[in-house]
Design an enzyme around this catalytic site. Sequence first.
Site, PDB file in Angstrom:
ATOM      1  N   ARG A 252       0.837  -1.216   0.000  1.00 20.43           N
ATOM      2  CA  ARG A 252       0.000   0.000   0.000  1.00 20.43           C
ATOM      3  C   ARG A 252       0.870   1.264   0.000  1.00 20.43           C
ATOM      4  O   ARG A 252       0.578   2.243   0.678  1.00 20.43           O
ATOM      5  CB  ARG A 252      -0.938   0.039   1.215  1.00 20.43           C
ATOM      6  CG  ARG A 252      -1.909  -1.116   1.300  1.00 20.43           C
ATOM      7  CD  ARG A 252      -2.925  -1.044   0.147  1.00 20.43           C
ATOM      8  NE  ARG A 252      -4.076  -1.859   0.419  1.00 20.43           N
ATOM      9  CZ  ARG A 252      -4.161  -3.173   0.185  1.00 20.43           C
ATOM     10  NH1 ARG A 252      -3.141  -3.810  -0.347  1.00 20.43           N
ATOM     11  NH2 ARG A 252      -5.259  -3.829   0.463  1.00 20.43           N
TER      12      ARG A 252
ATOM     13  N   SER B  94     -10.685  -1.228   3.701  1.00 22.31           N
ATOM     14  CA  SER B  94      -9.841  -1.378   4.897  1.00 22.31           C
ATOM     15  C   SER B  94      -9.473   0.009   5.395  1.00 22.31           C
ATOM     16  O   SER B  94      -8.898   0.800   4.647  1.00 22.31           O
ATOM     17  CB  SER B  94      -8.542  -2.103   4.551  1.00 22.31           C
ATOM     18  OG  SER B  94      -8.805  -3.389   4.088  1.00 22.31           O
TER      19      SER B  94
ATOM     20  N   GLU C 230      -5.017   3.272   6.635  1.00 21.49           N
ATOM     21  CA  GLU C 230      -4.661   3.009   5.245  1.00 21.49           C
ATOM     22  C   GLU C 230      -5.323   4.053   4.356  1.00 21.49           C
ATOM     23  O   GLU C 230      -4.809   4.397   3.304  1.00 21.49           O
ATOM     24  CB  GLU C 230      -5.143   1.604   4.857  1.00 21.49           C
ATOM     25  CG  GLU C 230      -4.560   1.107   3.555  1.00 21.49           C
ATOM     26  CD  GLU C 230      -5.601   0.821   2.516  1.00 21.49           C
ATOM     27  OE1 GLU C 230      -5.242   0.735   1.339  1.00 21.49           O
ATOM     28  OE2 GLU C 230      -6.794   0.707   2.860  1.00 21.49           O
TER      29      GLU C 230
HETATM   30  N1  EPU Z   1      -9.664 -11.314  10.681  1.00 20.08           N
HETATM   31  C1  EPU Z   1     -10.291 -11.456  11.900  1.00 20.08           C
HETATM   32  N2  EPU Z   1     -11.271 -10.581  12.222  1.00 20.08           N
HETATM   33  C2  EPU Z   1     -11.646  -9.575  11.388  1.00 20.08           C
HETATM   34  C3  EPU Z   1     -11.020  -9.426  10.144  1.00 20.08           C
HETATM   35  C4  EPU Z   1     -10.016 -10.318   9.802  1.00 20.08           C
HETATM   36  O1  EPU Z   1      -9.981 -12.346  12.675  1.00 20.08           O
HETATM   37  O2  EPU Z   1     -12.567  -8.835  11.749  1.00 20.08           O
HETATM   38  C5  EPU Z   1      -8.640 -12.294  10.290  1.00 20.08           C
HETATM   39  C6  EPU Z   1      -9.187 -13.219   9.184  1.00 20.08           C
HETATM   40  O3  EPU Z   1      -9.868 -14.305   9.702  1.00 20.08           O
HETATM   41  C7  EPU Z   1      -7.906 -13.640   8.479  1.00 20.08           C
HETATM   42  C8  EPU Z   1      -7.020 -12.414   8.625  1.00 20.08           C
HETATM   43  O4  EPU Z   1      -7.532 -11.639   9.705  1.00 20.08           O
HETATM   44  O5  EPU Z   1      -7.298 -14.697   9.142  1.00 20.08           O
HETATM   45  C9  EPU Z   1      -6.953 -11.587   7.348  1.00 20.08           C
HETATM   46  O6  EPU Z   1      -8.263 -11.198   6.980  1.00 20.08           O
HETATM   47  P1  EPU Z   1      -8.689 -10.978   5.449  1.00 20.08           P
HETATM   48  O7  EPU Z   1      -8.224 -12.100   4.630  1.00 20.08           O
HETATM   49  O8  EPU Z   1     -10.125 -10.617   5.435  1.00 20.08           O
HETATM   50  O9  EPU Z   1      -7.811  -9.771   4.953  1.00 20.08           O
HETATM   51  P2  EPU Z   1      -7.284  -8.450   5.663  1.00 20.08           P
HETATM   52  O10 EPU Z   1      -5.852  -8.643   6.025  1.00 20.08           O
HETATM   53  O11 EPU Z   1      -8.197  -8.036   6.758  1.00 20.08           O
HETATM   54  C10 EPU Z   1      -6.379  -7.432   3.416  1.00 20.08           C
HETATM   55  C11 EPU Z   1      -6.541  -6.183   2.628  1.00 20.08           C
HETATM   56  C12 EPU Z   1      -7.881  -6.181   1.902  1.00 20.08           C
HETATM   57  C13 EPU Z   1      -7.927  -7.384   0.986  1.00 20.08           C
HETATM   58  C14 EPU Z   1      -7.733  -8.653   1.833  1.00 20.08           C
HETATM   59  C15 EPU Z   1      -7.658  -9.922   1.020  1.00 20.08           C
HETATM   60  C16 EPU Z   1      -5.232  -4.488   3.772  1.00 20.08           C
HETATM   61  C17 EPU Z   1      -5.236  -3.236   4.566  1.00 20.08           C
HETATM   62  N3  EPU Z   1      -6.422  -5.019   3.476  1.00 20.08           N
HETATM   63  O12 EPU Z   1      -7.377  -7.418   4.445  1.00 20.08           O
HETATM   64  O13 EPU Z   1      -7.954  -5.009   1.104  1.00 20.08           O
HETATM   65  O14 EPU Z   1      -9.159  -7.444   0.291  1.00 20.08           O
HETATM   66  O15 EPU Z   1      -6.490  -8.559   2.572  1.00 20.08           O
HETATM   67  O16 EPU Z   1      -6.456 -10.005   0.349  1.00 20.08           O
HETATM   68  O17 EPU Z   1      -4.168  -4.979   3.404  1.00 20.08           O
HETATM   69  C18 EPU Z   1      -8.687  -2.746   1.119  1.00 20.08           C
HETATM   70  O18 EPU Z   1      -7.499  -2.428   1.015  1.00 20.08           O
HETATM   71  O19 EPU Z   1      -9.594  -1.880   1.160  1.00 20.08           O
HETATM   72  C19 EPU Z   1      -9.033  -4.159   1.231  1.00 20.08           C
HETATM   73  C20 EPU Z   1     -10.272  -4.556   1.426  1.00 20.08           C
END
Ligand code: EPU
Length: 368
Positions: free
Chosen positions: A182, A265, A361
């Site tokens: 990012r 995010s 972010e």
């Molecule tokens: N998790 C939780 N609780 C929550 C949210 C997430 O326990 O409320 C855990 C999930 O179970 C998983 C881990 O955290 O084990 C990661 O969650 P997820 O795969 O949903 O992805 P993220 O790290 O929360 C990032 C990006 C997203 C992107 C997803 C999928 C960033 C800031 N965000 O989210 O991007 O869609 O990975 O690759 O890096 C965005 O930038 O707007 C965005 C949505």
Amino acid sequence: MKKITFDAPLLSHNTFGMNVKAAVLAEYETVSELREILADPIIADLMLAEKDKGHLPFWHIGSGSNLLFTGDYPGVVLHSLAKGISRITNDDVSADNTDGVCLLKVEAGTLWDDVCAYCSENGLYGPENLSLIPGEMGAAAVQNIGAYGVEISKLIEEVICWDVKADKEHRFRCDEMGYGYRESRLKHAADKARFIVTSVILRVQRARKLHLEYAGIKRALGIENVSEADLAASNSPTLQEVRDAVIRIREGKLPDPKVIGNAGSFFKNPVVDNSVFYPILAQYPDMPHYVIDADHTKIPAGWMIEQCGWKGKDLGRAGVYEKQSLVLVNRGGAKPEEIVRLCQTIIDDVEKKFGIRIEPEVNLIEGR
Ligand code: EPU
């Protein structure tokens, strides 16, 4: 055509649904219109006044899907209305040309998901995992959008900008863009005040190459138990099936900004030193995490926010989305300060519990 609006309402220019105004909103389709806008005496004065106060001379927005205006903005907001996707190599789709690279020129104001749809329809691999990410091409290249194991920087050949200082075009090769998670050089003040993205050259592939490492994608496609070798040998899933699976995952987890105000995010996932990571892991052995290198690990901020008890909770009219704690939402009529207060409270709570200070972010555009 260009369009200049004074005292411009920005409600339809930010997906958070903030009812704020800008002193000027200037939209343009061509570089010559952009130059006319920058040379307009009223606009030039406003930009100079902002610069004299130590602020950026202007803010360039895309579709406002990754920003929060913290109040009325006293300066100039720019927005590109230039749309279009054109092939600049390998034009012959019908030929047996299945392993070549295809370069696409995409205008900065093109909706990013239109690029993903175009590529899926035309058998061009690369952007499918980034389907349905809101926003426009220019902002996507600045922000280095990413999802499900792919970052847009992996697809970028060149970022074509208007250099405001030198009054001429400037092209950055991908390796000059300072890309990281990012992150890019165009997010930082010196370059942000100088370069405006006008179009992007994307490098997409005709050869079948999918990124199915993210467990959620395999699950959504029902191929968790199919070996890599079997997947490589078959023509399934198709490009369109992967795009559809990504769309289903996003629609299931992330709120539609047309229904509930949000900017995706809200926080970045922090990358921490392993001396910080291991003691937390000892306490929370089930904590999800991603190894970055021998010394660093990325911890999902959404998981930490959930552990702090914030999932689905509200503070005033600002809330934490019930299905994904990384997303802050406008429950209806929230003022910028309510979102900012929730953001700061969450940052403090996560720091108290885990000793890690998470960072937004989304771009916070200071109102005054
Ligand atoms: N998790 C939780 N609780 C929550 C949210 C997430 O326990 O409320 C855990 C999930 O179970 C998983 C881990 O955290 O084990 C990661 O969650 P997820 O795969 O949903 O992805 P993220 O790290 O929360 C990032 C990006 C997203 C992107 C997803 C999928 C960033 C800031 N965000 O989210 O991007 O869609 O990975 O690759 O890096 C965005 O930038 O707007 C965005 C949505």
